[in-house]
Design a protein around this motif. Structure first.
Motif, PDB file in Angstrom:
ATOM      1  N   GLN A   1     -13.295   6.688  -4.947  1.00  0.00           N
ATOM      2  CA  GLN A   1     -12.301   6.908  -4.989  1.00  0.00           C
ATOM      3  C   GLN A   1     -11.867   8.757  -3.914  1.00  0.00           C
ATOM      4  O   GLN A   1     -12.866   9.077  -3.595  1.00  0.00           O
ATOM      5  N   LEU A   2     -11.077   8.921  -3.585  1.00  0.00           N
ATOM      6  CA  LEU A   2     -10.514   9.866  -2.862  1.00  0.00           C
ATOM      7  C   LEU A   2      -9.210  10.623  -3.477  1.00  0.00           C
ATOM      8  O   LEU A   2      -7.982  10.067  -3.345  1.00  0.00           O
ATOM      9  N   PRO A   3      -9.582  11.564  -4.424  1.00  0.00           N
ATOM     10  CA  PRO A   3      -8.627  12.297  -4.256  1.00  0.00           C
ATOM     11  C   PRO A   3      -7.587  13.570  -3.825  1.00  0.00           C
ATOM     12  O   PRO A   3      -7.694  13.503  -2.925  1.00  0.00           O
ATOM     13  N   GLU A   4      -6.474  12.776  -4.234  1.00  0.00           N
ATOM     14  CA  GLU A   4      -5.306  13.633  -3.415  1.00  0.00           C
ATOM     15  C   GLU A   4      -4.096  14.235  -3.670  1.00  0.00           C
ATOM     16  O   GLU A   4      -3.689  13.355  -5.133  1.00  0.00           O
TER      17      GLU A   4
ATOM     18  N   PHE B   1       0.862  -0.984   0.086  1.00  0.00           N
ATOM     19  CA  PHE B   1      -0.130   0.403  -0.031  1.00  0.00           C
ATOM     20  C   PHE B   1       0.972   1.424   0.015  1.00  0.00           C
ATOM     21  O   PHE B   1       0.347   2.365   0.017  1.00  0.00           O
ATOM     22  N   GLY B   2       2.037   1.340   0.028  1.00  0.00           N
ATOM     23  CA  GLY B   2       2.547   2.469  -0.043  1.00  0.00           C
ATOM     24  C   GLY B   2       2.841   2.619  -1.788  1.00  0.00           C
ATOM     25  O   GLY B   2       3.336   2.569  -2.184  1.00  0.00           O
ATOM     26  N   PRO B   3       2.359   3.734  -1.353  1.00  0.00           N
ATOM     27  CA  PRO B   3       2.768   4.918  -2.930  1.00  0.00           C
ATOM     28  C   PRO B   3       3.255   4.803  -3.752  1.00  0.00           C
ATOM     29  O   PRO B   3       3.796   5.063  -4.684  1.00  0.00           O
ATOM     30  N   GLY B   4       4.804   4.607  -3.520  1.00  0.00           N
ATOM     31  CA  GLY B   4       6.216   5.188  -3.917  1.00  0.00           C
ATOM     32  C   GLY B   4       6.603   5.895  -4.492  1.00  0.00           C
ATOM     33  O   GLY B   4       5.425   7.443  -3.879  1.00  0.00           O
ATOM     34  N   ILE B   5       7.057   6.815  -5.192  1.00  0.00           N
ATOM     35  CA  ILE B   5       8.247   7.809  -5.904  1.00  0.00           C
ATOM     36  C   ILE B   5       7.021   8.130  -7.293  1.00  0.00           C
ATOM     37  O   ILE B   5       6.780   6.838  -8.259  1.00  0.00           O
ATOM     38  N   PRO B   6       6.134   9.331  -7.764  1.00  0.00           N
ATOM     39  CA  PRO B   6       6.074   9.570  -9.476  1.00  0.00           C
ATOM     40  C   PRO B   6       7.524   9.459 -10.120  1.00  0.00           C
ATOM     41  O   PRO B   6       8.185   9.843  -9.650  1.00  0.00           O
ATOM     42  N   THR B   7       7.514   9.288 -11.683  1.00  0.00           N
ATOM     43  CA  THR B   7       8.126   8.532 -12.364  1.00  0.00           C
ATOM     44  C   THR B   7       8.374  10.450 -12.750  1.00  0.00           C
ATOM     45  O   THR B   7      10.406  10.393 -13.483  1.00  0.00           O
ATOM     46  N   ASP B   8       8.038  11.141 -12.274  1.00  0.00           N
ATOM     47  CA  ASP B   8       8.652  12.366 -12.872  1.00  0.00           C
ATOM     48  C   ASP B   8       9.637  12.407 -11.666  1.00  0.00           C
ATOM     49  O   ASP B   8      10.465  13.350 -11.888  1.00  0.00           O
ATOM     50  N   LEU B   9       9.715  12.170 -10.395  1.00  0.00           N
ATOM     51  CA  LEU B   9      10.816  12.179  -9.623  1.00  0.00           C
ATOM     52  C   LEU B   9      11.679  11.493  -9.896  1.00  0.00           C
ATOM     53  O   LEU B   9      12.900  11.235  -9.378  1.00  0.00           O
ATOM     54  N   ALA B  10      11.556  10.302 -10.163  1.00  0.00           N
ATOM     55  CA  ALA B  10      12.606   8.943 -10.844  1.00  0.00           C
ATOM     56  C   ALA B  10      13.009  10.117 -11.561  1.00  0.00           C
ATOM     57  O   ALA B  10      14.815   9.676 -11.928  1.00  0.00           O
ATOM     58  N   ALA B  11      12.839  10.126 -12.871  1.00  0.00           N
ATOM     59  CA  ALA B  11      13.598  11.118 -13.455  1.00  0.00           C
ATOM     60  C   ALA B  11      14.280  12.254 -12.897  1.00  0.00           C
ATOM     61  O   ALA B  11      15.478  12.189 -14.156  1.00  0.00           O
ATOM     62  N   LEU B  12      13.992  13.159 -12.173  1.00  0.00           N
ATOM     63  CA  LEU B  12      15.015  14.059 -11.837  1.00  0.00           C
ATOM     64  C   LEU B  12      15.522  13.502 -11.045  1.00  0.00           C
ATOM     65  O   LEU B  12      16.760  14.354 -10.871  1.00  0.00           O
TER      66      LEU B  12
ATOM     67  N   TRP C   1      -7.462   7.474  -3.978  1.00  0.00           N
ATOM     68  CA  TRP C   1      -6.919   6.184  -2.663  1.00  0.00           C
ATOM     69  C   TRP C   1      -8.815   5.544  -3.397  1.00  0.00           C
ATOM     70  O   TRP C   1      -9.775   6.661  -3.186  1.00  0.00           O
ATOM     71  N   SER C   2      -8.692   4.209  -2.502  1.00  0.00           N
ATOM     72  CA  SER C   2     -10.130   4.082  -2.275  1.00  0.00           C
ATOM     73  C   SER C   2      -9.932   3.931  -0.459  1.00  0.00           C
ATOM     74  O   SER C   2      -8.696   3.832   0.439  1.00  0.00           O
ATOM     75  N   VAL C   3     -10.983   3.659   0.390  1.00  0.00           N
ATOM     76  CA  VAL C   3     -10.831   3.728   1.230  1.00  0.00           C
ATOM     77  C   VAL C   3     -10.263   2.102   1.804  1.00  0.00           C
ATOM     78  O   VAL C   3      -9.007   2.269   3.087  1.00  0.00           O
ATOM     79  N   ASP C   4     -10.397   0.888   1.657  1.00  0.00           N
ATOM     80  CA  ASP C   4      -8.989   0.040   1.409  1.00  0.00           C
ATOM     81  C   ASP C   4      -8.002   0.054   1.404  1.00  0.00           C
ATOM     82  O   ASP C   4      -7.231   0.198   2.156  1.00  0.00           O
ATOM     83  N   HIS C   5      -7.454   1.161   0.455  1.00  0.00           N
ATOM     84  CA  HIS C   5      -6.410   1.181  -0.168  1.00  0.00           C
ATOM     85  C   HIS C   5      -6.180   2.272   1.236  1.00  0.00           C
ATOM     86  O   HIS C   5      -4.626   2.294   1.803  1.00  0.00           O
ATOM     87  N   VAL C   6      -6.956   3.215   1.427  1.00  0.00           N
ATOM     88  CA  VAL C   6      -6.280   4.460   3.460  1.00  0.00           C
ATOM     89  C   VAL C   6      -5.622   3.301   4.282  1.00  0.00           C
ATOM     90  O   VAL C   6      -4.912   3.392   4.845  1.00  0.00           O
TER      91      VAL C   6
END
Length: 270
Positions: free
Chosen positions: A249-252, A17-28, A206-211
Motif C-alpha cells: 500500500q502507498l499511503p497518501e 480509479f477516480g478517488p471521488g470525494i470523502p464523506t466529510d466533504l459531501a456532508a459539508l 493506494w495500490s500500484v495497480d490503482h495508481v
C-alpha cells in the motif's frame, strides 16, 4: 486545449480509479446549501458521476453536466442503478458555460471540481447567475493531484511520467495551460462574491495497480499518450514505487480546498 480533447479516452479509467470525494466533504456541501423540496443539484463536469453519487443522500433532483459524451455514459452507469424512486436524474451533454436548466428550475447547489480550471470562469459564473436559486450556493473544490502531490511516492511517480512524456505537464495531446488568478479572487469578482474557504483532509491508501489506473484517468498521463511504450511505462512505474509500498500500500495524506460562494447578504440559517 479543449477540455474534451484533454480527457479523451480517460472516462472508463476515471470511473474505476477516480478517488471521488470523502464523506466529510459531501456532508459539508450538504450543510452549506439551503434546503428545499425537491432539493436540487447541478454537478458541473460530472465525469463518471462520483460527486453526484456522494450527494445522493442529500439531493433528490439532479442535473449531471459534462462536455464529453463518454463521461456521461459512465455517469449513467454509476448513478442509474443506485437511484431510488424519489430521485430524478437528468444528464446533459453541454459546455458548462452554455448549460441552462429548464425554465424555473433553480438549483440549491452547484458543484464544480477540478473542471473549474478548464472553464471560461467569468462567463461560467455569469451563466450561473441566470439560474441558481436566490439563496443557492456555488462550490468549487479540489485536492492535490498526483502531479502536484507532495509525498515521496507521488514525486517518484511523477518523475516516471516525465521520463516517458517530457518534463512539461501534458493535457491530452497538448500541454497544461498556466494557472490563472486564484479561484477565490475569481469568485469574489462574480455575483457569488460572499466566499468561504474550508479545508477537508483526506487519507487514502493506494495500490500500484490503482495508481496506474488513476494516471490513465488524467489528462497528463492518459493511456494513449504512451503509445507502444505502455508496458514499459507500467514496468518502470512499478519498479519506482516498490521501495515506498508498505504491505503493498502507498499511503497518501491530502486535503480538499473547498470554496463556497453565495450572493451577498444571503446566509443559510444555522
Amino acid at each position: 486545449m479543449e477540455l474534451v480533447n484533454a480527457f479523451a479516452g480517460t472516462s472508463s479509467y476515471y470511473r474505476r480509479f477516480g478517488p471521488g470525494i470523502p464523506t466529510d466533504l459531501a456532508a459539508l456541501l450538504n450543510q452549506a446549501a439551503p434546503t428545499g423540496s425537491p432539493r436540487r443539484l447541478v454537478d458541473i463536469g460530472t465525469g463518471p458521476g462520483l460527486v453526484a453519487h456522494a450527494l445522493l443522500p442529500y439531493f433528490d433532483d439532479l442535473f449531471a453536466v459534462d462536455a464529453e459524451l463518454a463521461m456521461l455514459a459512465e455517469a449513467e452507469a454509476v448513478l442509474r442503478p443506485v437511484l431510488s424512486s424519489d430521485h430524478q436524474l437528468r444528464t446533459r451533454h453541454a459546455l458548462a458555460e452554455d448549460f441552462l436548466p429548464p425554465e424555473g428550475w433553480r438549483p440549491h447547489l452547484v458543484t464544480c471540481g477540478r473542471v473549474f480550471h478548464w472553464l471560461d470562469q467569468p462567463r461560467f459564473l455569469d451563466r450561473l447567475s441566470e439560474y441558481v436559486a436566490p439563496d443557492g450556493v456555488v462550490t468549487v473544490f479540489s485536492d492535490r493531484s498526483l502531479w502536484t502531490g507532495g509525498c515521496s511516492w507521488q514525486q517518484a511517480a511523477r518523475e516516471v511520467v516525465q521520463d516517458f512524456l517530457g518534463e512539461q505537464r501534458r493535457a491530452g495531446d497538448g500541454f497544461f495551460s498556466p494557472v490563472g488568478p486564484p479561484y477565490e479572487e475569481v469568485l469574489r469578482a462574480s455575483d457569488f462574491c460572499d466566499v468561504t474557504s474550508t479545508t477537508v483532509p483526506v487519507h487514502r491508501q493506494w495500490s500500484v495497480d490503482h495508481v496506474i489506473g488513476y494516471l490513465y484517468s488524467t489528462s497528463f498521463a492518459a493511456q494513449h499518450l504512451f503509445g507502444d511504450r505502455q508496458d514499459a511505462f507500467e514496468a518502470a512505474l512499478t519498479d519506482a514505487l516498490a521501495p515506498f509500498a508498505e504491505g503493498g500500500q502507498l499511503p497518501e495524506d491530502n486535503a480538499f480546498t473547498v470554496l463556497t460562494a453565495r450572493r451577498p447578504s444571503v446566509r443559510k440559517e444555522r
